[in-house]
Design a protein around this motif. Structure first.
Motif, PDB file in Angstrom:
ATOM      1  N   MET A 162       0.835  -1.213   0.000  1.00  0.00           N
ATOM      2  CA  MET A 162       0.000   0.000   0.000  1.00  0.00           C
ATOM      3  C   MET A 162       0.865   1.257   0.000  1.00  0.00           C
ATOM      4  O   MET A 162       0.527   2.252  -0.643  1.00  0.00           O
ATOM      5  N   VAL A 163       1.984   1.216   0.721  1.00  0.00           N
ATOM      6  CA  VAL A 163       2.882   2.384   0.713  1.00  0.00           C
ATOM      7  C   VAL A 163       3.440   2.581  -0.700  1.00  0.00           C
ATOM      8  O   VAL A 163       3.493   3.708  -1.203  1.00  0.00           O
TER       9      VAL A 163
ATOM     10  N   ASN B 224       0.840   4.164  -2.835  1.00  0.00           N
ATOM     11  CA  ASN B 224       0.596   5.586  -2.564  1.00  0.00           C
ATOM     12  C   ASN B 224       1.779   6.473  -2.901  1.00  0.00           C
ATOM     13  O   ASN B 224       1.717   7.686  -2.724  1.00  0.00           O
ATOM     14  N   ASN B 225       2.886   5.872  -3.383  1.00  0.00           N
ATOM     15  CA  ASN B 225       4.085   6.672  -3.646  1.00  0.00           C
ATOM     16  C   ASN B 225       4.653   6.440  -5.046  1.00  0.00           C
ATOM     17  O   ASN B 225       5.855   6.579  -5.256  1.00  0.00           O
TER      18      ASN B 225
ATOM     19  N   ARG C  54       6.873   9.103  -6.460  1.00  0.00           N
ATOM     20  CA  ARG C  54       8.158   9.392  -5.836  1.00  0.00           C
ATOM     21  C   ARG C  54       9.273   8.603  -6.511  1.00  0.00           C
ATOM     22  O   ARG C  54       9.023   7.624  -7.198  1.00  0.00           O
TER      23      ARG C  54
END
Lengths: 583, 502
Positions: free
Chosen positions: A461-462, A465-466, A469
Motif C-alpha cells: 500500500m505504501v 501511494n508513492n 516518488r
C-alpha cells in the motif's frame, strides 16, 4: 469531558461578588479546574471540566465552589428540610429493569428565565453523566400545583397527605399528552412518533411494561423518556415535584441531592418525600453526611510537605468539608472528615487528601527528584527488533511504520490469497499471511476492520501511494502481525514480523535473496529457501524462508496481478519472516 | 622519459632560448591556460623548466571610454560649440551653449568639470568663454584612449591617473609567468619524451602493475550534482521512540512488554474504571468480534477487583454503584492504553512479585476509536511509565516529569489538577513548546488509587503517567499532519528528506 454554560451575571449574584469582572471569574474558575472554552451566542461562559465534581454542572454549584475558594463559606453545609407531605408509592407492577425511584418537593421557588434555563441544563448534564444517558437515572421535574394526590391519602396508604404512584403500564395502555405534543398518546405511540420518544426508545424497548408515574388524574410522566404536558414547569411555577427513576437507588439519590442543592442556593425550601416500596419506606432526599478517616501522616507523605493540624483543618474547611483532629496513637493524629451529600466523587480518604492539595495549591509544591535507585534496561524483544532494524537500514531499506489495523481486501484479496475459514485456519504455515484474522466488532471505517495477519500488504500500500516518488523504493518494516489462535489465553497470537520490498526497474528474486542472506548472516542463522507456491508471488520464483530448520516466511517476486492491482509499473521482489527466527 | 600528455606537450612547446608566456604555451598545446600553469609547476618541480614571474599591469577601457572613441570627449564637444557661438570673443550664456552642443544627462557635468581643468575657457556666473588658443585636436587624454585602444602602452602616468579618476580605464595587476627549458629539459627532449595515456577509471590492473604511475586521469567536473541516493533511515517515529527509551533507561526505568489484544479486565477493571463508565463503550475502544473473550483470568485477583468495585477499599472506602460482571471483564479489546501492561506487571503476573523500589516503562501502540484527523490516529504510541516506592509524594512525581521533559527541551512544566478514575491526585501536564513558546498539553499523570493497588497486592505508593509519543514528535519536528508519517499514506519523500535530529 462535560461542558457547562454559566451566565456570568448569575455567577456574580450567586457568589455575592458583583465587583468581579468576567476575566477575574474565568481565572478563579481555572483554579477550580474549570477551563474556559469560549462563549455561547448568549454570552454565557462555556467551561470544560473533568467529570468528578458533578455538583458543578450548573451555575449554582460553580458559585458554591467559588464561595469556598474565596473563603466566604467554610465547612459542610446541609440545607434544612421540611417534613414530608407527599409520598411516592411504588407499585408491584413497576418494571423489574427499572425498580428504583426517589424524589423531593421544592417550595417557594422563583424561577426567572435564566434560573429555569440553568435548571434544565443541570437536568440534561446529570442525565449525560451520572445518569448514563438516562439509562441509570432520569430526572423529571413537575409543577406541583398541577398534581392531585389526595385520593391516595384517603385510602390511608401513607402517613403523608398526598401521594403519587410509580408503576408499570402496558405499552398500549393509558394515554397522556407528552411535552411538545398536542394530542393524547399511549407510551408506545410516544416511542413510535414523538421525536424525544424516538431518541430514548432503546432504553425501554426490551421492557414488557413501561415505567410510568400516576397521580389521581392519571399518567403524567413516562420516565426515562418524557414528562406529560400537564405538569410542565414554567417561570410561573412556585412549587416543584422532583422525581427520579433508575437502575440504582444510590445514583438517583445523589442526582436528586445535586438538584436540591442547586434550588436551595436560589432560596427555595426543600421538603422531604416518603418513598414507599412494598417492603420498606425511605425518606428522601438523603442528605446524610458521610465520614472518611485520614491520618495526618498520610496527608503529609502524599503531598511531601509538613503541615500543622490547624492548617489541615483550615484547608479542609475551605474545601467545604469539616474535620476533627484526634490523637489515635503514639503522636499520631487522624482526622474524621465530614463529606457533604452532593460530593459524589469522594470514595476513599485519598480523595480528601486531594482536596487538601487543591486548597493548598499543587503548583506551590516544589518538585524534587525521588531519591530511589533502580537499574534501567530494555526488553529482549525490543532489543532484537532494534538490532534487526539496524541491519535492514544498513542494507539501504527505508524503515516504515504502518497501522496494525487493515481491511480484509487489503490483507487478503489484493494479495491474491483468501481468508481461511475454520479448518483452513492453519494454512498460514504453508501460505504466509493466510491466517484467520482477529476482527473488530464495530470498526471505525471499512479500511480498518481487522488486525493484519502479515506486513507485506502494508508495504504494498505504501508503494501504491508513492508511485510519484523516486525509485528505487526499498522499504522494510518490523511490526506486529496477529492471528486467531485458540492456544493463546487472549485467543490471539501476536508476533513481530520482518517484511521488505525492493521496487526498482530490475528488481529480481536474486536482489531479495541477497538481502535476506545478509540479514540471516548477521544473526548467525542458517537460511534455506526451498521452492514453494504462494499466490502473491510468481510461480517458480517463490520460496519458503526456512531459518534454522523452521519455516518462518516467504520470499519471491511479487505476482504481476498484485502489482497491477496496486498500480505499480515495475517489478517488486519481497520477503517476510518472523522476527523471533533471528533470536 | 614517459610524461603525462599535458607535461609532454608543454615541454615540447617550451624553448631554451626564449621565455614563453603561459598563454603562448596554451595556444601551442591546445590546453587551457589553467591546465598549462599547473603543468608548468609540475615540470618545474621535476627541474625540466624554469619559471619566471613578473607583475604586469594591464589597462582596459571602460564602456564609457569606448563611446568617446567614436565621438569626442564631452568637454571637446562643449568647446567646439562654444567657439561656434562666439565665446572666444565674448562670454555666452551657458544654457544656450549646452543646448546647442546636444549634451545630455551626466555628459553635461562631465563636460563642465573637465572644460575649465583643461583650460578650454572659463565658466563663470552662468556664462562660458572659450580660449581661442586651446587645441582639442591634441588632447592628451583622447590620445591616450586611442593608443590604449590600439594596444599601445601609455607611458604618461599623470594621464593614466586622470583617466582612472574619470573611470575611463581599469588598471589591473597580474602575475605573468614565462617559461624556459632548463638544461635537464633540453636533455630530456633530446633523449625522447613519450606521452603517457589518459585514463577514465583507475583499475585493479593499474594498481597491481604499477601502471598508475604513468597514466594521467581524465578530469571530472567535480562541481556537478551526482545522481541522487536516498539510502535507508530508521523511521523518525521509531527514532523518537528510541530517544524516549534511551532517556527512560538512563533514568532507571525497565521496559515492559505485553499483548495488544487484551481482556477488558487488564485494560479497565484493574484500573478501577466502572463497567458502565462512558469511556468503556465501543465508541472509545475497539472490542473484538473474533475472538470475543479471554480464556482465563487470575481467579483471586478477579475477586479482589470485583470487591474493590463493589465495596471500595479500606475501612470507610466506598465502591461504585455500577454493575460488575466477569463476563464484561473477560471481553477482549485492542488496548486503549498501555496501562494494561502496568497492571499486568504490578499484579506480579509478568515478572513475579515486585518489591519496591521499581521503575518500569513502555513505548508501545494503543488503539482508540477517535476521529481520524491531522492530529489523531486510530493507533498511536503511548509512553507509559511508573515508579513504585515507599512514601512517594506528589513532589516526587513532579520532579520526575521535570527531569524527563527537560531531555526534550520542554520546560516550565505546569500541573493542572485533574480527574482519572484510577489515580488520585491526578494531573494534566502542560509544558512550554521548545520553539514557539506556547503552552501545550503533554501528558496525564497521578498516584494510583488504593482501589487499584490493593487488589494487585501492592502495599506501597505507585506514581504513573502517560503521554502520546506522536505529540512529542510533532513538538520536535513541527509536523502538521501526522498521517504523512505514520501509516500507509506515508509520504516517502517526506521521510527521506526529514532532517536528522540528534
Amino acid at each position: 469531558m462535560p461542558v457547562v454554560d454559566v451566565n456570568p451575571d448569575e455567577l456574580r449574584d450567586l457568589t455575592g461578588h458583583d465587583e468581579k469582572s468576567d476575566d477575574e471569574l474565568i481565572d478563579d474558575m481555572f483554579g477550580l479546574g474549570l477551563e474556559f472554552e469560549g462563549r455561547t451566542e448568549d454570552g454565557d461562559l462555556q467551561l470544560e471540566f473533568a467529570p468528578d465534581r458533578l455538583d458543578r454542572l450548573s451555575v449554582e454549584g460553580v458559585a458554591r465552589s467559588l464561595r469556598y475558594q474565596y473563603g466566604d463559606d467554610r465547612g459542610v453545609y446541609v440545607p434544612g428540610t421540611n417534613d414530608a407531605d407527599w409520598t411516592i408509592a411504588v407499585d408491584e407492577s413497576v418494571p423489574d429493569e427499572r425498580p428504583y425511584v426517589t424524589g423531593a418537593v421544592i417550595r417557594d421557588v422563583s424561577l426567572d428565565e435564566d434560573a429555569l434555563d440553568s435548571l434544565i441544563q443541570l437536568q440534561e448534564k446529570l442525565h449525560a453523566t451520572m445518569g448514563r444517558k438516562r439509562a441509570k437515572g432520569a430526572i423529571g421535574i413537575h409543577d406541583l400545583t398541577m398534581l392531585k394526590g389526595e385520593a391516595a391519602a384517603v385510602e390511608g396508604q401513607s402517613a403523608a397527605g398526598n401521594s403519587i404512584t410509580y408503576r408499570g403500564v402496558d405499552p398500549d395502555g393509558d394515554r397522556f399528552v407528552p411535552l411538545d405534543a398536542d394530542a393524547e398518546m399511549t407510551p408506545a405511540d410516544v416511542l413510535d412518533s414523538h421525536p424525544t420518544g424516538e431518541t430514548y426508545a432503546d432504553l425501554v424497548a426490551e421492557y414488557d411494561r413501561y415505567p410510568a408515574i400516576y397521580d389521581d388524574i392519571g399518567l403524567f410522566s413516562f420516565p426515562p423518556v418524557i414528562n406529560g404536558r400537564r405538569t410542565e414547569v414554567s417561570t410561573d411555577s412556585r412549587d416543584l415535584f422532583v422525581e427520579l427513576t433508575g437502575t440504582d437507588q444510590w445514583t438517583i439519590d445523589r442526582m436528586c441531592n445535586i438538584i436540591c442543592y442547586a434550588l436551595d442556593a436560589r432560596g427555595a425550601k426543600v421538603e422531604a418525600v416518603e418513598v414507599e416500596y412494598p417492603d420498606r419506606t425511605l425518606v428522601r432526599p438523603d442528605f446524610e453526611v458521610r465520614e472518611k478517616t485520614v491520618t495526618h501522616d498520610r496527608i503529609e507523605s502524599l503531598l511531601g510537605i509538613d503541615l500543622s493540624a490547624e492548617r489541615v483543618v483550615d484547608l479542609l474547611e475551605r474545601s467545604g468539608l469539616d474535620a476533627d483532629p484526634e490523637e489515635v496513637g503514639d503522636d499520631e493524629v487522624a482526622y474524621t472528615v465530614e463529606v457533604p451529600p452532593y460530593r459524589v466523587d469522594v470514595l476513599h480518604p485519598l480523595d480528601v487528601v486531594d482536596d487538601v492539595g487543591r486548597a493548598y495549591g499543587f503548583n506551590d509544591l516544589e518538585p524534587r527528584y525521588p531519591d530511589v535507585g533502580t537499574v534501567g534496561g530494555r526488553h529482549d524483544r525490543s532489543k532484537l527488533e532494534d538490532a534487526a532494524r539496524e541491519v535492514l537500514v544498513g542494507l539501504g531499506f527505508e524503515d516504515l511504520l504502518n497501522f496494525h489495523m487493515i481491511s480484509e481486501p487489503e490483507n487478503f484479496d489484493r494479495m491474491r490469497i483468501s481468508r481461511p475459514e475454520g479448518s483452513d485456519a492453519d494454512l498460514d504455515h504453508v501460505v504466509t499471511g493466510a491466517a484467520e484474522p482477529a476482527t473488530i466488532l464495530e470498526p471505525y471505517s471499512e479500511d480498518y476492520t481487522m488486525l493484519r495477519t502479515w506486513a507485506l500488504p502494508s508495504l504494498m500500500m505504501v508503494l501504491e501511494n508513492n508511485t510519484h516518488r523516486g525509485y528505487p523504493q526499498d522499504l522494510a518494516e518490523i511490526g506486529l502481525a496477529a492471528r486467531v489462535d485458540d492456544a493463546e489465553n487472549t485467543g490471539v497470537a501476536e508476533r513481530r514480523t520482518v517484511a521488505g520490498v525492493l521496487a526498482r526497474h530490475d528488481a529480481s528474486y536474486e536482489d531479495a535473496k541477497a538481502r535476506l542472506q545478509a540479514i540471516t548472516r548477521n544473526f548467525d542463522a542458517d537460511l534455506e529457501t526451498p521452492a514453494t507456491d504462494h499466490p502473491s508471488f510468481i510461480d517458480g520464483r517463490a520460496a519458503a524462508v526456512v531459518i534454522d530448520g523452521e519455516d518462518v516466511g516467504v520470499i519471491g517476486e511479487i505476482h504481476p496481478e498484485v502489482l497491477v492491482e496496486h498500480d505499480l509499473e515495475l517489478p517488486v521482489a519481497a520477503f517476510e519472516f518472523r522476527l523471533d527466527a533471528l533470536a | 622519459m614517459k610524461l603525462p600528455e599535458s607535461q609532454a606537450a608543454v615541454l615540447r612547446a617550451a624553448s631554451a632560448d626564449e621565455s614563453r608566456s603561459i598563454e603562448r604555451l596554451a595556444d601551442e598545446t591546445g590546453h587551457k591556460p589553467e591546465t598549462v600553469t599547473g603543468t608548468v609547476f609540475e615540470l618545474e618541480d621535476e627541474g625540466l623548466v624554469a619559471v619566471k614571474e613578473s607583475i604586469e599591469e594591464t589597462v582596459t577601457l571602460t564602456d564609457e571610454a569606448r563611446e568617446y572613441l567614436d565621438s569626442d570627449l564631452p568637454e571637446v564637444d562643449l568647446y567646439e560649440t562654444a567657439l561656434d557661438a562666439g565665446a572666444d570673443a565674448d562670454p555666452v550664456e551657458m544654457g544656450r551653449v549646452i543646448g546647442q552642443s546636444g549634451l545630455e544627462g551626466p555628459a553635461v557635468d562631465i563636460a563642465l568639470s573637465n572644460y575649465a581643468r583643461k583650460g578650454y575657457g572659463v565658466i563663470e556666473s552662468g556664462e562660458i568663454t572659450a580660449d581661442p588658443d586651446a587645441d582639442p585636436e591634441s588632447d592628451a587624454e583622447a590620445g591616450a584612449l586611442a593608443d590604449l585602444d590600439a594596444g599601445e602602452a601609455v607611458a604618461d602616468e599623470a594621464v593614466l591617473d586622470q583617466l582612472d579618476r574619470r573611470e575611463l580605464i581599469e588598471r589591473d595587476e597580474s602575475t605573468v609567468r614565462t617559461v624556459t627549458l632548463t638544461d635537464a629539459g633540453v636533455t630530456a627532449l633530446m633523449e625522447g619524451v613519450e606521452t603517457a595515456e589518459t585514463v577514465g577509471q583507475l583499475t585493479p590492473e593499474m594498481l597491481t602493475s604499477g601502471e598508475w604511475r604513468d597514466v594521467e586521469f581524465a578530469e571530472y567536473n567535480v562541481e556537478a550534482d551526482a545522481q541522487r541516493v536516498d539510502g535507508g533511515k530508521t523511521h523518525i517515529l521509531r527514532q523518537t521512540a528510541n530517544r524516549v527509551k534511551d532517556t527512560l533507561v538512563g533514568m532507571g526505568f525497565e521496559e515492559m512488554e505485553g499483548p495488544h489484544v487484551d481482556a477488558e479486565f487488564w485494560i479497565n477493571d484493574c484500573l478501577f474504571m466502572p463497567q458502565d463508565h462512558p469511556a468503556r463503550t465501543h465508541w472509545d475502544q475497539f472490542a473484538l468480534e473474533t475472538p470475543r473473550e479471554i480464556d482465563e483470568l487470575p481467579e483471586e485477583l478477579v475477586e479482589r477487583v470485583r470487591d474493590a468495585h463493589r465495596n471500595g477499599v479500606g475501612e470507610d472506602g466506598e465502591g461504585y454503584h455500577s454493575p460488575w460482571t466477569e463476563e464484561v471483564a473477560k471481553g477482549v479489546d485492542l488496548r486503549g492504553h498501555t496501562t494494561s501492561l502496568s497492571m499486568r506487571y504490578l499484579s506480579g503476573n509478568e515478572v513475579g512479585d515486585l518489591e519496591p523500589p521499581q521503575r518500569f516503562f513502555s513505548v508501545e501502540k494503543v488503539y482508540r476509536n477517535d476521529t481520524l484527523d491531522p492530529t489523531h490516529l486510530l493507533e498511536f504510541f503511548q509512553i507509559e511509565g511508573w515508579v513504585m516506592a515507599e512514601d512517594l509524594s506528589v513532589r516526587d512525581l513532579m520532579g520526575t516529569f521535570e527531569e524527563f521533559y527537560a531531555q526534550f527541551g520542554i520546560t516550565d512544566i505546569e500541573f493542572k489538577p485533574h480527574y482519572n478514575p484510577y489515580t488520585e491526585p491526578s494531573f494534566e501536564l502542560f509544558g512550554t513548546h521548545p520553539t514557539t513558546g506556547e503552552m501545550v498539553e503533554i501528558g496525564n499523570s497521578g498516584m494510583f488509587r488504593e482501589e487499584v493497588l490493593e487488589p494487585l497486592g501492592v502495599d506501597c505508593d505507585v506514581m504513573a503517567w502517560g503521554l502520546a509519543l506522536e505529540r512529542l514528535l510533532m513538538l520536535m519536528y513541527g509536523f502538521e499532519d501526522i498521517r504523512d508519517v505514520h501509516g500507509t499514506l506515508a509520504d516517502l519523500e517526506l521521510l527521506r528528506e526529514t532532517e536528522v535530529l540528534h
